[in-house]
Motif scaffolding. Sequence first.
Motif, mmCIF file in Angstrom:
data_model
loop_
_atom_site.group_PDB
_atom_site.id
_atom_site.type_symbol
_atom_site.label_atom_id
_atom_site.label_comp_id
_atom_site.label_asym_id
_atom_site.label_seq_id
_atom_site.Cartn_x
_atom_site.Cartn_y
_atom_site.Cartn_z
ATOM 1 N N PHE A 1 1.050 -1.030 0.193
ATOM 2 C CA PHE A 1 0.063 0.110 -0.073
ATOM 3 C C PHE A 1 1.004 1.369 0.085
ATOM 4 C CE2 PHE A 1 -3.095 -2.942 2.363
ATOM 5 C CZ PHE A 1 -3.308 -2.879 1.398
ATOM 6 N N MET A 2 1.966 1.156 0.182
ATOM 7 C CA MET A 2 2.471 2.347 1.144
ATOM 8 C C MET A 2 4.028 3.012 0.003
ATOM 9 S SD MET A 2 2.683 2.512 5.105
ATOM 10 C CE MET A 2 3.828 3.813 5.205
ATOM 11 N N TRP B 1 13.542 12.365 0.808
ATOM 12 C CA TRP B 1 12.802 11.352 -0.630
ATOM 13 C C TRP B 1 11.753 11.301 -0.592
ATOM 14 C CZ3 TRP B 1 12.633 7.330 -3.959
ATOM 15 C CH2 TRP B 1 13.034 7.145 -4.807
ATOM 16 N N LEU B 2 11.354 10.343 0.183
ATOM 17 C CA LEU B 2 10.531 9.524 0.226
ATOM 18 C C LEU B 2 9.360 10.277 0.886
ATOM 19 C CD1 LEU B 2 11.745 6.313 1.703
ATOM 20 C CD2 LEU B 2 11.279 6.029 -0.002
ATOM 21 N N ALA C 1 -3.585 4.616 4.240
ATOM 22 C CA ALA C 1 -3.054 3.611 4.501
ATOM 23 C C ALA C 1 -1.670 3.890 5.227
ATOM 24 C CB ALA C 1 -2.302 3.360 2.752
ATOM 25 N N VAL C 2 -1.475 5.152 5.379
ATOM 26 C CA VAL C 2 0.516 5.586 5.811
ATOM 27 C C VAL C 2 -0.518 6.043 7.700
ATOM 28 C CG1 VAL C 2 2.396 7.188 6.374
ATOM 29 C CG2 VAL C 2 1.252 6.771 4.199
ATOM 30 N N LEU D 1 -8.682 0.838 6.150
ATOM 31 C CA LEU D 1 -7.664 1.480 5.576
ATOM 32 C C LEU D 1 -8.436 1.740 4.193
ATOM 33 C CD1 LEU D 1 -4.177 0.164 4.294
ATOM 34 C CD2 LEU D 1 -5.611 0.445 2.664
ATOM 35 N N ASN D 2 -9.114 0.522 4.068
ATOM 36 C CA ASN D 2 -10.162 0.159 2.675
ATOM 37 C C ASN D 2 -11.562 1.496 2.508
ATOM 38 O OD1 ASN D 2 -8.407 -2.124 1.491
ATOM 39 N ND2 ASN D 2 -9.835 -3.534 2.351
ATOM 40 N N ALA E 1 3.493 14.473 -2.582
ATOM 41 C CA ALA E 1 3.121 14.780 -3.352
ATOM 42 C C ALA E 1 2.182 13.482 -4.335
ATOM 43 C CB ALA E 1 4.826 15.081 -4.857
ATOM 44 N N ASN E 2 2.771 12.841 -3.986
ATOM 45 C CA ASN E 2 1.544 11.580 -4.899
ATOM 46 C C ASN E 2 0.430 11.464 -3.824
ATOM 47 O OD1 ASN E 2 2.982 10.047 -5.879
ATOM 48 N ND2 ASN E 2 4.121 8.741 -5.332
ATOM 49 N N MET E 3 0.453 11.997 -3.219
ATOM 50 C CA MET E 3 -0.742 11.645 -1.757
ATOM 51 C C MET E 3 -1.682 13.418 -2.780
ATOM 52 S SD MET E 3 0.126 10.975 1.739
ATOM 53 C CE MET E 3 -1.144 10.697 2.543
ATOM 54 N N ASN F 1 8.277 12.393 -1.953
ATOM 55 C CA ASN F 1 7.353 11.822 -3.105
ATOM 56 C C ASN F 1 6.016 11.879 -2.169
ATOM 57 O OD1 ASN F 1 9.309 11.821 -4.752
ATOM 58 N ND2 ASN F 1 9.754 9.821 -4.297
ATOM 59 N N THR F 2 6.098 11.091 -1.214
ATOM 60 C CA THR F 2 4.598 10.387 -0.973
ATOM 61 C C THR F 2 3.498 11.302 -0.688
ATOM 62 O OG1 THR F 2 5.702 9.500 0.688
ATOM 63 C CG2 THR F 2 3.635 9.405 1.249
ATOM 64 N N PRO G 1 3.885 1.870 -3.186
ATOM 65 C CA PRO G 1 3.551 3.118 -4.346
ATOM 66 C C PRO G 1 3.775 4.397 -4.204
ATOM 67 C CG PRO G 1 2.225 1.432 -4.174
ATOM 68 C CD PRO G 1 3.222 1.289 -2.944
ATOM 69 N N LEU G 2 3.269 4.645 -2.649
ATOM 70 C CA LEU G 2 3.314 6.097 -2.439
ATOM 71 C C LEU G 2 4.596 7.062 -2.605
ATOM 72 C CD1 LEU G 2 0.348 6.441 0.454
ATOM 73 C CD2 LEU G 2 0.557 7.305 -2.152
ATOM 74 N N PHE G 3 5.351 5.901 -2.194
ATOM 75 C CA PHE G 3 7.049 6.682 -1.538
ATOM 76 C C PHE G 3 7.357 6.720 -3.149
ATOM 77 C CE2 PHE G 3 7.360 3.625 2.649
ATOM 78 C CZ PHE G 3 6.815 4.484 2.916
ATOM 79 N N MET G 4 7.276 5.900 -4.074
ATOM 80 C CA MET G 4 8.149 6.444 -5.451
ATOM 81 C C MET G 4 7.432 7.925 -6.075
ATOM 82 S SD MET G 4 10.278 4.321 -5.869
ATOM 83 C CE MET G 4 10.891 3.932 -4.373
ATOM 84 N N PRO G 5 8.235 8.533 -6.600
ATOM 85 C CA PRO G 5 8.728 9.800 -7.493
ATOM 86 C C PRO G 5 6.749 9.133 -8.267
ATOM 87 C CG PRO G 5 10.744 9.150 -7.456
ATOM 88 C CD PRO G 5 10.152 7.530 -7.105
ATOM 89 N N GLN G 6 6.305 10.271 -9.091
ATOM 90 C CA GLN G 6 5.124 10.077 -9.646
ATOM 91 C C GLN G 6 5.283 9.886 -11.043
ATOM 92 O OE1 GLN G 6 3.029 13.978 -10.039
ATOM 93 N NE2 GLN G 6 2.020 13.554 -7.956
ATOM 94 N N ALA H 1 -1.742 14.443 -5.486
ATOM 95 C CA ALA H 1 -1.567 14.203 -6.619
ATOM 96 C C ALA H 1 -3.110 13.471 -6.545
ATOM 97 C CB ALA H 1 -1.263 13.716 -7.775
ATOM 98 N N ARG H 2 -2.615 12.390 -5.632
ATOM 99 C CA ARG H 2 -4.496 11.649 -5.786
ATOM 100 C C ARG H 2 -5.872 11.892 -4.766
ATOM 101 N NH1 ARG H 2 -1.409 5.520 -5.685
ATOM 102 N NH2 ARG H 2 0.309 6.543 -6.689
ATOM 103 N N ILE I 1 -5.401 12.547 -1.779
ATOM 104 C CA ILE I 1 -5.192 11.658 -0.437
ATOM 105 C C ILE I 1 -5.541 12.797 0.644
ATOM 106 C CG2 ILE I 1 -4.567 9.843 0.913
ATOM 107 C CD1 ILE I 1 -3.480 8.287 -1.534
#
Lengths: 374, 393
Positions: free
Chosen positions: A223-224, B40-41, B359-360, B353-354, B47-49, B44-45, A226-231, B51-52, B54
């Motif tokens: 679950f996590m 970095w992690l 998730a985090v 979570l679902n 930015a991803n969150m 990324n997290t 995928p979030l850790f990786m760059p877009q 973008a999505r 979340i």
Amino acid sequence: MSEVTTFQFKPARPAPVRSEGLVPWLRANLFGSWQSSLTTIVVGALLAIYLPKFLNWVFFAATLTTNPDECRAPGVGACWGVIKEKYRLIIFGRYPFEEQWRPLVATALMLTMLVVSCIRWFWSRWLAAAWVVALAVFFILMYGSLFGRLDVFGLTRVTTDRWGGLPLTIMLSTLSIMAAFPLSVVVALGRRSHLPAIRTICTLYVELIRGVPLISVLFMASFMFPLFMPQGVTIDTLLRVLVGITLFAAAYMAEVVRGGLQALPKGQTEAAQSLGLSYWQTQRKIILPQALATVVPGIMNNFISIFKDTSLVAIVSLYELTGTLGLALNSDADWRPYKLEGYLFITAIYFVFCFAMSRYSLWIEKQVNKSRLR
Amino acid sequence: MAESVRQPPKKRDWSWRSQAFRGLVYQALALAAVIAIGWWLASNTAANMQARGIKSGFDFLLQPAGFDIGEPLFGYDSSHPYWQAFAVGVGNTLRVAILGIVLATLVGTLLGVGRFSRNALVRGFCYGYVELFRNVPVLVQLLMWYLLVTELLPDSTEPWQIGNVFLSKGGLTYPGPVWSAGFGWVVAGLALGALGVWFYRRWARAQFDATGRERSLFWVPLGIVIAGGVLGWFAGGMPNEWKIPVKGEFAVEGGSALTPEFLAVLLGLVLYTAAFIAEVVRAGIQSVPRGQSEAAQALGLSRSQEMRQVLLPQALRVIIPPMTNQYLNLTKNSSLAVAIGYPDVVSISNTALNQTGRAVECIAIIMAVYLTTSLATSLFMNWYNARAAIKER
């Protein structure tokens, strides 16, 4: 004339009590005292009642028919037909049916390499080279292409989400232990380092990982990560899980290695230092060869537990041996009632592997100790 | 003769040849690497969150959970907030872990001691058990027990019955006391009894040191605790209401119940861990040299004195550390309950979570719960280990 004494035979001494053979063994081991006799009788009676029933269920009344209706007839024992019908699905998962010779060959290769690695005669530099080749062949066979581009030998490509069953179990455990080993040595050295920051980092890593269950690490991987990786970067689920298991295994193995390092007398380090060896020379030439030799049985135990733990990836929907069983039987109403037979089948597979490894671990423990006995 | 004395090389702290300096550089590099990876992690997290879309944060814990739990420990239902659902999950985890640890210790010790039996059948059984159960993944065992409990037991319309205890696909139903205020007094009485035991033990130790006479350290304390409980029971007005289960038309009704999921998890964990504990106990007993037992006999100690005062204290020293590991393993393995739907903390977090997509946060909660439990267990066992450790000078 002196008196004539005649020689008189003494009666022969009684023969010593026989301490070998069947009857004395029975007397010593089954009827030694009244408690022992009572236990023997009770256990024997239970065996006499239930063992025939069990054997009857497993062998004599069992059928091999692949018709589920025949299994439902009264008086029929285990229905091994379910294995006959479904074994390809259980062992190879969702891998395309016509292509299943590929995982078969790949797994056979991997198993051969594992067995060969266990035999002392083969321990040389060539073994490492052979492993590299074997792993490359394994992945080419399983995936059907090199680096996702080049198609090799006209094999169709099979993506990792269709891999499953025994090949997946063996691949996950072998690769994660291989990757975890160097990491664990570094972490174990770090935990014994004199530099406080490095020691703290390594200790935190080991204790954090050892404090949480593998399932939470796997959840994190699925679950996590995928979030850790760059877009835009996506990583294969299989690889993510592999990284998760590796990080988990390395923490446990680091503790085993640390045990070996601690068992080494301090004089070895001091002697190396007095010879003027640097830190890495000391570790590489003096400390690690001795420490690692003593922890080989512990590492084998780690391997066994990782092999068993790969069954957990079924929870994050990768279909290894445990997952494929559910895949094979849960959706099939005809065979669903015979899931117990399916479980016994994979239990037997796991048992054979783990038992063989634990025997090997015992043997190697003896080998390691031999040099110390002198 | 004025030979020039060679000066030692000048000590420079800020040189690559100084060990201390190199150490500092290595540490700085390692820290920088860890911080860089972490940053970095995290970025990324984030930015991803974003973008999505979340949301993050633990504010969802106060919102109503909206799902029911099969085994609510207290009056939980779907309208209660998430944090209460998590509390139920933690409670369920602890329930199965604590009961599992107690039972696995009992079964495992019996099996471990059984390896030394004079009876070959007992020896063989214990050996076979250990080899069979520890060489099969615990997940497979859990699934198999769940299958056996839910498929092979009789339907709940016609359960197996011993007295007022029923066993069926619906689980184990047994008579349980109706909870009333009077039981508070019983608990108070038991606590008083425990306090009494503490004083008794001090007195007994002093007596032993002074006169060498041994006082019973098992039956008398047990008696004191029971007496405390009984006194509390009288003081609380003798509550004696019981929930008795009865066989209804469709199911067993009333009484206290254990669900089949709980039974399967408990059975699987106990039988698996017992195999490992048996090995730990066996190694512990084997580690005591034979001379110790012979010396105890030469001193004229009785068989039980020999066991309690000579062999066990020495075996315990070897047993406790690996035993701690097994307890921790059992607690962590209880997370596999998610595979058969027992509502432990992992299963609740998974549902949450679902539902919320956080998730985090949910995984952080799982990890925090297990880390706390593990740390608490190892602190307790370390304390116990320090007590049992050899006292030198």
